[in-house]
Scaffold this active site. Structure first.
Site, PDB file in Angstrom:
ATOM      1  CE1 TYR A   1      -5.480  -2.446   2.891  1.00  0.00           C
ATOM      2  CE2 TYR A   1      -6.171  -4.384   1.680  1.00  0.00           C
ATOM      3  CZ  TYR A   1      -5.166  -3.565   2.150  1.00  0.00           C
ATOM      4  OH  TYR A   1      -3.862  -3.861   1.894  1.00  0.00           O
TER       5      TYR A   1
ATOM      6  CG  HIS B   1       0.413   2.170   6.074  1.00  0.00           C
ATOM      7  ND1 HIS B   1       0.546   2.067   4.710  1.00  0.00           N
ATOM      8  CD2 HIS B   1       1.513   2.815   6.532  1.00  0.00           C
ATOM      9  CE1 HIS B   1       1.698   2.611   4.365  1.00  0.00           C
ATOM     10  NE2 HIS B   1       2.292   3.079   5.445  1.00  0.00           N
TER      11      HIS B   1
END
EC number: 4.2.1.10
Length: 145
Positions: free
Chosen positions: A30, A105
């Site tokens: 991330y 996403h």
């Protein structure tokens, strides 16, 4: 006389569970930047848009926010986190409002565990962006310009 005042478009960025930990959580997946820091970059990139941000780890709070803005905002950029793969209720909320949504996403959900390959939200959204890191949010916002 023609009114030269143009109303700024209002866009909601809606993040779901665990996205409050961006910058700390699994940086290999991330990244190292918090969403709050990235939000400042987005606001600088889109000075002619009114960007609103909301994050919750609670499904009902996300649904309430969709209901709150779903008839008055110009767009919703949604990253529902793990609820993407489990929440029929979030999908129903998106179907129940008139504001269009784009699903985002950070990671490529199709390159991860098989349970992440299915999204209940995709069919309720104008499109989906995945795997481009935080840049996906910028691309989704551009759709609403």
């Amino acid at each position: 006389m023609i009114n030269a005042t143009k109303q700024m478009k209002k866009i909601l960025i809606l993040n779901g569970p665990n996205l409050n930990l961006l910058g700390k959580r699994e940086p290999g997946v991330y990244g190292n930047q918090s969403f709050e820091d990235y939000l400042e970059t987005l606001k600088g990139t889109f000075p002619d848009l009114e960007l609103h941000y909301y994050q919750s780890n609670h499904e009902g709070a996300l649904i309430d926010k969709i209901h709150e803005v779903g008839f008055s905002f110009d767009g919703i950029v949604i990253n529902a986190g793990g609820y993407t793969h489990t929440s029929i209720a979030l999908a129903d909320a998106l179907s129940s409002v008139t504001t269009p949504a784009v699903e985002v996403h950070i990671s490529n959900i199709h390159a991860r565990e098989s349970f992440r390959h299915h999204s209940y939200l995709t069919a309720r959204c104008k499109g989906m962006i995945c795997g481009l890191g935080l840049k996906g949010y910028e691309l989704a916002i551009r759709y609403f310009q």
